[in-house]
Design an enzyme around this catalytic site. Structure first.
Site, PDB file in Angstrom:
ATOM      1  N   HIS B 422     -87.353  41.338 -39.278  1.00  0.00           N
ATOM      2  CA  HIS B 422     -85.906  41.301 -39.485  1.00  0.00           C
ATOM      3  C   HIS B 422     -85.341  39.943 -39.086  1.00  0.00           C
ATOM      4  CE1 HIS B 422     -81.682  42.014 -38.264  1.00  0.00           C
ATOM      5  NE2 HIS B 422     -81.678  42.768 -39.357  1.00  0.00           N
ATOM      6  N   CYS B 798     -87.108  38.915 -56.184  1.00  0.00           N
ATOM      7  CA  CYS B 798     -86.051  38.583 -55.237  1.00  0.00           C
ATOM      8  C   CYS B 798     -86.529  38.768 -53.809  1.00  0.00           C
ATOM      9  CB  CYS B 798     -84.803  39.430 -55.508  1.00  0.00           C
ATOM     10  SG  CYS B 798     -85.073  41.184 -55.276  1.00  0.00           S
TER      11      CYS B 798
END
Lengths: 841, 841
Positions: B422, B798
């Site tokens: 993250h 993406c």
């Protein structure tokens, strides 16, 4: 002659199940066997559909063809399971015929027949309130008048007197009922196609009332629960239709009985005729049928015959008996049993006739049923087992630490999880009834109590029952049916094994599992998960020592203590399997599963290892994972901490030599879990080869082994070509493969899976039914790419899907060598496989 | 003439880089430009290899060809970056020549030259202890005697006097050093092939010592750090080799300089000649070179020339200048820049010349560098930002709750996580330097301190520096180089955009991101993650209210409050992007990410919602997941709680109308995350269509939109054919797709990834470099199956890989329309794409 609106059923008439329905066809067969079936007309699907659309129905013509003027109408759909409207009797009854009948048979009989018709017509055709037309206790004249009056009151019309008009109303009402939405949805749920048709049959009434010895009844010749030969049925004097099924003073037993009079004594010739007809059905219709009959003044009429509904255990016994009597072939016997239904034979079942006090409906995770006292921890389960008190383990969820507790329980109930949760998978392996995803319940561990969604509270020690077949938790104990692994079952399984052309192995982790696998004639162990071997207390301690070791040397020393235990584990498995292949998966779970998750456990561990608690906590935290499913487990552990696999390989090889010493030819299969790159296989293979070489030298003995790969990641399937260069077999672990292909954790899917299946997002829970389109695509790609590189690569699946008929079909088509499933699924798998062979012929 | 052992370098000799090495070829080019290069022989790779194997070397013949009898030997590998043995000068020096030279040039000069050779020979050829042969402060006769004595002592032999024998020793020693294991491993690490050859050149010494104005030096014509034109170098009178690089009283500046004497004044003709040679190199060799030269009695000799080593920002300026001067083409300029090196220009960098006090080496997760005060929480980061004090956020790991804290920081350092954790993903998106996986550190939150592995303790408020390019944490602040987004950079990017034939969009979640995307000329937003929009305090409260709502109506009411905020978010993005496409991904994360994870936070939430804490805890527990990556998120949430996507769709459409009102032509793209079945797309599409229809009616305005799918699960790729029936585009989210294809959690992979890459299990971290074999196979399958159903399906990636040159090559070959990457990767991606086009021509 498509325009003909009805056909009289005769031995040579054009009647087929797919045009006139099963009942019409069956009646024709009875006629061909020369049974006394009253005159019957069959109306085709097409005509019934036209009648629903108000096209002419030619009821005048029909009624004119019946001498007595009284008929019944019954539904005749293609498959009797698809349901249909209720039968209506005594059509043609009106004031005139009532008067005549009263003269012949007495007023009461005539009233009863008329009343019954008025009721049926009012409710089913005129759609009036059933409460207004309840049959009176006594069929008096007043009751009849009142019924006719009520009809007129409600409809502003006289009760119809024209028989053709009456029949017309009945036919149209039945035709339209069939085409209603709710009837259609109900039958579609049972597998009927959208355009399933309804046939109707119009049969002359054979009155079971009237002069002389008259009555009606049903008879069949096997026990529907067990399949044993036995004359069963009811007969009632002066009755019609299904009256005999109601209690009453005029009900006779069929055979001689101490408790009262019987048909056999009252009408011995008729009784003998019935037995003869039953036998004819069995030998000529090749099925156990129930006959519906009427006796009019000592004359027998066969009104209808249906295949008797039966429980699975009865189905097996009946099919095997028919085959043994050469009435059907063995292959036909095999085709008659629904494979999944076998699991009912393998486990205890709640007596279907008993009361069910269900307090929680949840997910059926492992079939069978069991009653026991509630326990909330594995320790309590073990204590309970030690006292010989059956117990049900109730947990929020189970973890590997609970496996011993599950062993000690007779059933498992968890609040979280889906059909592929830890609890479900382990329970199926153990053959333990299990219900999961009981989200409405709350466990209060302080009070040791369980509160169900409806507020009912159960305490530790309270007795409950788990029905893992239906996914229910019930209060109290229930009557149970025993498993039915009798001669019929064994015979059926032998026949299946002879036909079957794909191997069926069992997933078996323990000696008990292996013995079960043998009992069900599994052709080997397809998946032996070794992690359960590490959770016994003494081994767990050693594993933990190993985890806290800082050097390879210390780890090896700790593992050295496990070596003799693992060797003994494998030796025992090899002994039980007597030379059949055993495929051993090297250690798979992440290391944190071996560490205590509670602070208390961590304190104890710190004491045991003589370490500061903070060290233990730090190690536990360091090993914690965000997504354990996708973490450092399987071969990743094997490569990072190679000493573990070294030890396991050595234990396998040493056990192989020991077992060969006892005369068993053992070629162990070693399977690597969670492979995602071919280099992983290469690296482990070279180490395992080295261990094998060392053991050969040390022991001065030679042996072979096979090294293969468990395909659980999509990448392993995609790269099967590379991987096959170093693997003798690929076994597809469809549980994990499904998780990764969908990006769906089996432990978390329960939260929305039922919603998803209801909305049709997934046609089925993919953990339950193999997803042939996605996961199956990977199975095909893997098979094709692997075999392209190595044509004799052995292919199998060993996930939970292994035992499912659909997966077996898929695997057979994809050229797989065997499927492996939990021992209890072996019979299901084998029967399903046999059916595929037979169906393909 | 393959058997010829050496070739004299002349303008017409057969010299090639792949037979004699780059240095030999370069010297030939200098000769062709008529530069005064001393006589030089080149020995081919083949011959050097033979010499290593002790085949004859013909050194007699070689030495005989040199008039002065003194030579140097230098390595000439194919690529100068691959290294090679050190040069050795003055071969041929012996007692006799020493005596003669002492007469001509003085004893001190002769001693110095002989000593230097004895040292080099002893250390590199005879492999004696360097300590025994250190050059003395003064080259006295005693020092020379002592060196010769030491040599004899150590080898039991006289120092070799025969020049051919000396040369033979030097050649063989260099040839063997090249073939040693450590040299081979070192050059392979730099990309050299296993069989890379070494050429050697033997050059007549041009002595920089002796009579008249003599000396040696180096010169180049641009600043290696910035690329700006500037004469840089050193010259030292009476020196040899690289002596000029050492400080000393006899060092001259090159150009006029206030601080002291210079070559330009001392030898203006020679200086002019040097400038001329530099210009010749630039225009004819088409490169900025560094020249090594010697001056013997005012006569200039060019000994060697090498392409000057340069930092990325200098490389860009040099290439653009060469192209602007028409010396190279624009395409050549584009090809000369390593795309990844561009990121050095986009971020602050630690000054390479400064001191580095590194206390932790970990994983480089987001490039650039920053210094700031340590903070341990997002709150502290925000407080620090409010005081305008730059801070570095130090966490065990980051969660979505930390995003605001990250916004407020200048750098992030985490103990857990890998390149796709993250922290790493968000930091790259924000362009924030980030170092993760600093496993040796321990945070003590009670003491608010950080203890590094080496025991160093840092407190909150202490200043540290993060180098996200190298993965280092440094104590204190350092000098920084500013980003270099200058005219050269802009020109290069414009040229790349002209050539580029695949679209490059940016992943952008916030207005800031979108502005960055515009700055780097992204062709739209390829991925706008909407979840970050929900973590602002006021919105978070509403989200939590929504989560605690029990009915669809309550949920809708809560979401109604978010509608205007979301609409404003999207409107702002549309405004910034001025009609360029914006692809918005609907809400993706599991709901539990919106709930507080600490008991304290849960208590606060209970107060805010006026609920018992136990309710909050129960809901948090109920939403907890075993494997959140594979849990109830993405479209699963969208289907289960449809009100969220309804609100988002409405916000997008209303913002579209607003933006169109301002003159921007907006066709929003709506992307559905975590699709695993085509029915998911159908269900959401019908709801989104309904919202669009409602908004059209309410606002009386028409607009278009495109609905597509983010392909993140292997199943979505496999079923791309079905999915394409309802999708206008497929965008492959390679992060999650990699996780699921490998069965590998990016958050947990850090624990073993470096081990795995070292062992070659994975050639590269697949989160870092697209796995073309496995994940790529799914990209190809998805593209092919999707396009088969819908030929104009728009395809893109993406994920984090979007900006990697390797992924772009893969996507171009697979026919993808565009790649999307974080704004800071846009220039890298565009340059890489341009290079592919040019290379393909």
């Amino acid at each position: 002659m498509p325009n003909q609106t009805f056909t009289q059923i005769t031995p040579s008439a054009q009647i087929a199940t797919n045009t006139h329905g099963g009942r019409a066809k069956c009646l024709q067969r009875l006629l061909r066997l020369k049974m006394p079936v009253p005159k019957t007309l069959a109306i085709s699907f097409e005509t019934v559909h036209a009648i629903a659309a108000r096209e002419p129905d030619h009821t005048d013509q029909m009624m004119a063809s019946f001498a007595s003027g009284l008929v019944s109408v019954r539904p005749s759909s293609e498959d009797p399971d698809w349901g249909g409207p209720s039968s209506i009797l005594n059509i043609g009854m009106n004031d005139l015929r009532h008067r005549n009948m009263a003269k012949d048979l007495g007023e009461e009989t005539a009233n009863a027949i008329y009343l019954r018709f008025i009721q049926a017509y009012a409710v089913h055709v005129a759609r009036l309130d059933p409460d207004m037309f309840e049959l009176p206790a006594k069929p008096t004249n007043e009751a009849l008048k009142s019924a006719l009056h009520n009809y007129t009151d409600e409809t502003d019309q006289q009760f119809p007197q024209d028989p053709a008009h009456q029949l017309s109303g009945v036919l149209r009402s039945m035709a339209r009922a069939w085409e209603g939405t709710s009837a259609r949805l109900l039958r579609q749920a049972k597998g009927a196609p959208v355009d399933a048709g309804l046939g109707l049959i119009v049969q002359e009434m054979a009155l079971g009332v009237g002069k002389g010895k008259s009555g009606s009844g049903v008879i069949h010749f096997v026990d529907a629960a067990t399949g044993q030969q036995k004359i069963i049925g009811r007969y009632r004097c002066q009755s019609q239709g299904r009256d005999a099924l109601h209690e009453g003073h005029d009900v006779l037993f069929l055979c001689k009985d101490k408790r009262g009079a019987c048909l056999q004594d009252a009408l011995p010739d008729v009784f003998a005729e019935l037995l003869n007809f039953g036998d004819l059905c069995r030998t000529r219709l090749r099925e156990e049928m129930q006959l519906e009959f009427a006796i009019s003044n000592k004359t027998l009429h066969i009104l209808d015959a249906v295949r008797i509904a039966r429980r699975s255990r009865a189905a097996v016994r009946i099919a095997v008996a028919l085959a043994n009597d050469k009435i059907i072939t063995r292959n036909e016997a095999l085709m008659r049993i629904e494979p999944r239904a076998l699991s009912e034979l393998l486990h205890h079942q709640i007596d279907p006739d008993g009361e069910r006090d269900v307090f929680q409906q949840a997910i059926a995770a492992s079939p069978g049923a069991a009653s026991g006292k509630i326990v909330f921890s594995s320790n309590a389960a073990q204590a309970s087992a030690a006292r010989d008190e059956p117990c049900i383990l109730v947990r929020n969820e189970t973890t590997p630490e609970d496996v011993r507790g599950m062993h000690a329980s007779v059933g498992v109930l968890t609040i979280r999880g889906g059909v592929s949760s830890h609890a479900a998978v382990i329970a199926r392996g153990l053959g333990l009834p299990c219900v999961v995803g009981a989200m409405d319940m709350v466990i209060d561990r302080r009070k040791n109590s369980l509160t169900a969604g409806n507020g009912r509270v159960f305490k530790e020690g309270d007795v409950i029952t788990i029905d893992g077949t239906l996914g229910q938790a019930l209060a109290g104990a229930t009557n149970m049916l025993e498993p039915a692994l009798d001669g019929s079952f064994a015979a059926l399984m032998d026949w299946a094994a002879e036909v079957c052309d794909i191997g069926v192995r069992a997933n078996a982790d323990t000696p008990n599992d292996a013995r079960l696998a043998r009992k069900f004639n599994a052709q080997g162990i397809g998946l032996c998960r070794t992690e359960h071997m590490f959770f016994e207390q003494d081994r767990l301690t050693v594993m933990r020592e190993m985890i806290f070791s800082d050097s390879a040397k210390d780890r090896m020393e700790a593992l050295q203590q496990l070596l003799p235990m693992q060797r003994a584990d494998f030796f025992e498995l090899f002994e039980i399997m007597q030379g059949k292949p055993v495929c051993i998966r090297l250690l798979d779970p992440p290391l944190h599963e071996f560490l205590p998750s509670t602070r208390e456990g961590q304190r104890e561990l710190a004491e045991a290892l003589d370490l500061p608690v903070s060290d233990v906590i730090r190690r536990v935290d360091a090993l914690r994972e965000y997504n354990p499913m996708l973490g450092m487990r399987g071969v990743r552990l094997g490569i990072t901490v190679p000493e573990i696999y070294d030890m396991q390989a050595r234990a396998i090889f040493e056990a192989t030599i020991l077992a060969r010493g006892k005369g068993n030819t053992v070629v162990p299969e070693i399977m690597l879990p969670l492979i995602s790159a071919s280099r992983e296989v290469e690296l482990i293979k070279s180490r395992v080869d080295a261990v094998a070489a060392a053991v050969r030298v040390e022991q001065g003995q030679d042996f072979d082994y096979r090294l293969g790969v468990m395909v659980e990641t999509p990448r392993a399937a995609l790269r099967a070509g590379d991987i096959a260069q170093n693997a003798a077999f690929l076994s597809f672990g469809t549980n994990d493969l499904t998780q990764m292909t969908y990006g769906l954790s089996r432990d978390d899917a329960g939260r929305f899976m039922s919603n998803y299946v209801q909305l049709g997002v997934y046609p089925e829970d993919p953990f339950h039914m193999l997803d042939t389109e996605g996961v199956g695509d990977l199975l095909s790609i893997g098979a094709q790419r692997g075999r392209a590189v190595q044509p004799d690569l052995v292919l199998s699946i060993c996930g939970e899907h292994g035992g499912n008929p659909e997966s077996i079909e898929f695997c057979r088509n994809a050229g797989y060598d065997y499927v492996s499933c939990s021992p209890f699924r072996v019979p299901v798998a084998r029967l399903a496989a046999a059916q595929l062979v037979i169906a393909g012929k």
